[in-house]
Every structure is written in C-alpha cells, then in structure tokens.
Enzyme design. Structure first.
Site, PDB file in Angstrom:
ATOM      1  N   GLU A  41       3.393   1.677   2.605  1.00 37.16           N
ATOM      2  CA  GLU A  41       4.512   0.744   2.514  1.00 37.16           C
ATOM      3  C   GLU A  41       4.487  -0.279   3.633  1.00 37.16           C
ATOM      4  O   GLU A  41       5.526  -0.716   4.116  1.00 37.16           O
ATOM      5  CB  GLU A  41       5.851   1.518   2.542  1.00 37.16           C
ATOM      6  N   ASP A  68       0.829  -1.211   0.000  1.00 35.37           N
ATOM      7  CA  ASP A  68       0.000   0.000   0.000  1.00 35.37           C
ATOM      8  C   ASP A  68       0.861   1.257   0.000  1.00 35.37           C
ATOM      9  O   ASP A  68       2.083   1.189   0.113  1.00 35.37           O
ATOM     10  CB  ASP A  68      -0.936  -0.002   1.212  1.00 35.37           C
TER      11      ASP A  68
HETATM   12  C1  NOJ Z   1       8.720   3.793   6.630  1.00 37.44           C
HETATM   13  C2  NOJ Z   1       7.519   3.993   5.761  1.00 37.44           C
HETATM   14  O1  NOJ Z   1       7.766   4.913   4.810  1.00 37.44           O
HETATM   15  C3  NOJ Z   1       6.339   4.337   6.625  1.00 37.44           C
HETATM   16  O2  NOJ Z   1       5.210   4.614   5.855  1.00 37.44           O
HETATM   17  C4  NOJ Z   1       6.078   3.170   7.501  1.00 37.44           C
HETATM   18  O3  NOJ Z   1       5.007   3.429   8.356  1.00 37.44           O
HETATM   19  C5  NOJ Z   1       7.318   2.816   8.296  1.00 37.44           C
HETATM   20  N1  NOJ Z   1       8.483   2.698   7.445  1.00 37.44           N
HETATM   21  C6  NOJ Z   1       7.116   1.529   9.050  1.00 37.44           C
HETATM   22  O4  NOJ Z   1       7.034   0.461   8.152  1.00 37.44           O
HETATM   23  C1  NOJ Z   2       6.197   7.449   4.256  1.00 36.72           C
HETATM   24  C2  NOJ Z   2       4.834   7.401   3.670  1.00 36.72           C
HETATM   25  O1  NOJ Z   2       4.107   6.414   4.344  1.00 36.72           O
HETATM   26  C3  NOJ Z   2       4.883   7.108   2.197  1.00 36.72           C
HETATM   27  O2  NOJ Z   2       3.585   7.163   1.664  1.00 36.72           O
HETATM   28  C4  NOJ Z   2       5.770   8.099   1.484  1.00 36.72           C
HETATM   29  O3  NOJ Z   2       5.862   7.754   0.141  1.00 36.72           O
HETATM   30  C5  NOJ Z   2       7.136   8.146   2.117  1.00 36.72           C
HETATM   31  N1  NOJ Z   2       7.056   8.340   3.540  1.00 36.72           N
HETATM   32  C6  NOJ Z   2       7.979   9.271   1.536  1.00 36.72           C
HETATM   33  O4  NOJ Z   2       7.385  10.503   1.828  1.00 36.72           O
END
Ligand code: NOJ
Ligand code: NOJ
Length: 420
Positions: free
Chosen positions: A190, A187
């Site tokens: 991530e 999703d």
């Molecule tokens: C980094 C991701 O970009 C973020 O969206 C996520 O919540 C954390 N890692 C934990 O998996």
């Molecule tokens: C974490 C977010 O969850 C993700 O959607 C995003 O792409 C990355 N950070 C980078 O901003």
C-alpha cells in the site's frame, strides 16, 4: 545421584529440543478462526489502535479463505472442522458479493472495507489491483470443488456466469482483471504506485485459471480472451528480470507513492511465487531463488537479531526477513522496519515448494535444513502462547505491530503444509 541429575537434565533438554511445529499449526488455525466473523468478513487483526487493523482487506481475506478452503477439502481434516469451514466459505462468498456491490471509490480495486460491509473512504493507497485477482483465485478453487460436488446451479448463480455486465463473484473479478492489469495500481504494501511483479503474477494466474474455468462452464469466447490477457501480462512481466543481478525487480514504471525504497528487492517477489504455486511455478524459479538469496543476505546484516543463530534448545535459527531492506514501517507508524513473520515463513515455503519440483539446482537435503531453521526463527520469537503479530523487533526480537495478525497465522499454515 549427581549423575542421575545430569541424566535427567539431559533428558529435559532433549525434550525441549523438539520444536513443536505441529502444535503451532493447530494454534494458527485457531488464530485464523478467531478473526473470521459471522458475516463472512475476515478481520486483518483485532488491534483497534496503533495500528487500527479492524478492517477487512480484500488481499488478506482472499489469502486466508484460500487456505481455509484447502484445509476444508483436505482428506485428513476432521469432519467437525470441515463442516465449520465449509459454512464459513459459504458466508464469505456472500460477504464478497456484497463488497463488490457496495459503493466505493475505486471499483473492485478498493483495498479494504469496514467490518459493517461499507467501503472505507479514508485517504489510502488505492486502487490495489492484486485484490480482485487473489479473490478470484480463491473463489475459483471453491467453484471447482462445488462443480465436482454437483453444485453447478449455485456456481452459476453466485460464482461464475458468462453474462455481461458480470453479476457473479468470479466473473466480475476476472472482467476487472482483464480490463485493468494494463493500468498502474498500488502495491500489496500500500505504498507505491506502478506495475508490480506481485500484482501482475496474481493477475496472470487469475487469467489462466479463469480461462480453464470459463472453458469448463462453456464460456469459450471468454476463455480465449482471458488466455490472451495472460499472454500479454507475461510480456510485461518479462521486463522485471534484471540481467545484471539475476534477480527480479519488485516494481517497474513507478509513478507515485512513498519515496524511501532505493533497492529493487522485495519479499513480494517470493510471495508471488508461493501464493501461485500449485505443484508447478508460474514464476521464473531461478531468478526468484536468486532474489531470495539477495534478500536473505541483506536482512541478515540489517537486523541485529540475526546475529543470534541458535535458539534456547540449541536449534538453528534461520534468517529473520522483513518486507524490503529500506522498510521504515514499524507496525504502527514510521520509524524502523522490522522482520515480519510472514516474510520469514515465505522463505521456508518457497524452499519447500522447490523441493517438491524437479527443478534441481539446489541440494534437497540442504533446502529442508534451511526451511526448518526458518520455522525455528518464528517459534523463537513468537509469544509463549503461540500468538503471532505482524512483526518482531529487529533489535530485541519481541513481537511488534498488529497483534494476532490473520495473515501471520495463514503464512504459518501455508508454510507448514508445504514443508511437513
Ligand atoms: C499502513 C500500510 O498498511 C503499511 O503497509 C504501510 O507500510 C504503512 N501504512 C505506511 O504507508
Ligand atoms: C499492512 C500490509 O502492508 C498489507 O499488505 C496488509 O494488507 C495490511 N497491513 C493488513 O494486514
């Protein structure tokens, strides 16, 4: 004298009461521009540790460049800025062509790249199949402008050419979407692997708009094929509606990823609605509205800052919203989840989009008031210099997580353009 002082104080508070919505719009443009590199790459955030966001994420970048394209082609944009943005769009297209071609682990579903243009091979939630759909949507807006301007040759060499195997930016992405929407992926956060409302909505709209562009460029067999995919995606999307609550589930058929999400609510559903809105919605609006209401009441009680309902000048503060109620990502690791600027603004944008349609199940004046209060919430928590990070702390309201997050600025720009 005493009366005069009181009078002067009264004037001051009246001045202070005017929230500087448009000033922050300009500030947000600068915030985005500072994160666009000469190569055409967009840095998600300049933060290099805790968290390290100095990568180019396909999703963040596509959303950013779509907004830059809209500003570039808006009649009110001053010509200096316009020229600068048009140049950046050109560079971005070459950057993305390079990313498509560079070796990587999960083909066009690869979520993020190093800023030197090589793929990132760290363990990560991949593939993320919203990326190619979002990128195609952005590039198609640009392609349509180019065709209107008589730049057909450039469109055919760089952006869309019916030749298979595909060798142009949009055609490659559309082919990837057409052949992979039927597979699970990670999703937008991530975190989870499954079928996602957000990803599928982007894929559906990419197929619909891809069909229009293919038709415009004489690739009519492809147009039929893309339309057919859009119809099939819609059948899968229908399964996300939860009749018992009237809301839309963010994910179905989860097959892997992090385990901590226990409700079916996620702001991703609202993001899907606003990011594909083009004067009409491509989502079931009532159910999205119901989803937003449920999210709003959940976050209202989860985040203690939401007990403060009034800002320093007496302005109404709307409800600070996060990604989903059980979020534990603190912006640099796991702990407590927090409100996000882009979620808080997504609510404003959705309500403003709604007020621009004839869908009339909510009083419009009320929508304006609520969306204003969402902007007030953001202005209340942002740094005095207008810098926007990813999150703000759920207890004390201070900015947290990646600083100068490009997507936070972009979310301000899109919400502002929808609301003002
Ligand atoms: C980094 C991701 O970009 C973020 O969206 C996520 O919540 C954390 N890692 C934990 O998996
Ligand atoms: C974490 C977010 O969850 C993700 O959607 C995003 O792409 C990355 N950070 C980078 O901003």
């Amino acid at each position: 004298m005493k009366n005069f002082v009181l009078f002067a104080l009264g004037l001051m508070s009246i001045t202070a009461r005017a929230q500087d919505y448009s000033g922050q719009y300009q500030r947000s443009i600068s915030g985005v521009l500072a994160n666009i590199q000469l190569s055409g790459a967009v840095v998600a955030s300049p933060s290099t540790s805790e968290p390290n966001y100095s990568y180019d994420w396909v999703r963040d970048t596509a959303l950013t460049m779509k907004t830059m394209a809209r500003i570039a082609y808006a009649p009110e944009t001053p010509s200096g800025l316009k020229q600068d943005l048009l140049m950046k769009l050109d560079r971005w297209i070459h950057w993305e062509l390079h990313l498509q071609e560079t070796p990587k682990l999960t083909d066009l579903g690869e979520p993020r790249f190093n800023l030197n243009g090589t793929a990132n091979f760290d363990p990560w939630g991949r593939p993320q199949n919203d990326g190619p759909a979002l990128r195609a949507l952005t590039a198609m807006e640009i392609a349509n402008h180019w065709i209107n301007e008589g730049r057909l040759k450039e469109v055919q060499t760089l952006l869309y050419n019916g030749v298979l195997p595909a060798n142009t930016l949009i055609k490659r992405d559309l082919e990837y979407v057409a052949h992979h929407w039927n597979e699970t992926s990670f999703d937008l956060w991530e975190e989870e692997r499954g079928f996602h409302f957000y990803t599928l909505t982007a894929q559906k709209v990419a197929m619909l708009k891809g069909a229009l562009l293919a038709r415009r460029l004489g690739d009519s067999a492809a147009a039929d094929f893309y339309n057919d995919q859009a119809n099939q995606i819609q059948i899968l999307l229908n399964g996300f509606y939860d009749p018992s609550s009237g809301t839309i589930r963010y994910t179905i058929n989860k097959v892997g990823g992090l385990p901590h999400k226990t409700s079916s609510l996620d702001i991703a559903v609202i993001l899907a609605a606003i990011q594909t809105f083009d004067g009409s919605f491509y989502v079931p609006v009532k159910a999205v509205y119901q989803t937003l209401s449920s999210l709003t009441s959940a976050f209202n009680s989860i985040y203690s800052i939401n007990q403060v309902k009034q800002g320093f000048s007496g302005e109404t503060l709307g409800v600070a919203l996060g990604r989903y109620p059980q979020d534990i990502y603190s912006g640099a690791g796991f702990g407590e989840g927090n409100p996000w600027f882009l979620s808080t603004l997504a609510s404003a944008e959705f309500l403003c989009d709604l007020s621009h349609t004839n869908i009339g199940f909510r009083a419009k004046s009320n929508l304006d008031e609520i969306s204003k209060s969402q902007f007030n919430r953001v202005l209340h928590h942002m740094l005095p210099n207008g810098a926007l990070s990813e999150q703000f702390n759920r207890h004390n309201g201070y900015e947290q997580g990646a600083r100068d997050l490009t997507w936070s600025y972009v979310s301000y720009l899109t919400a502002y353009r929808a609301c003002f």
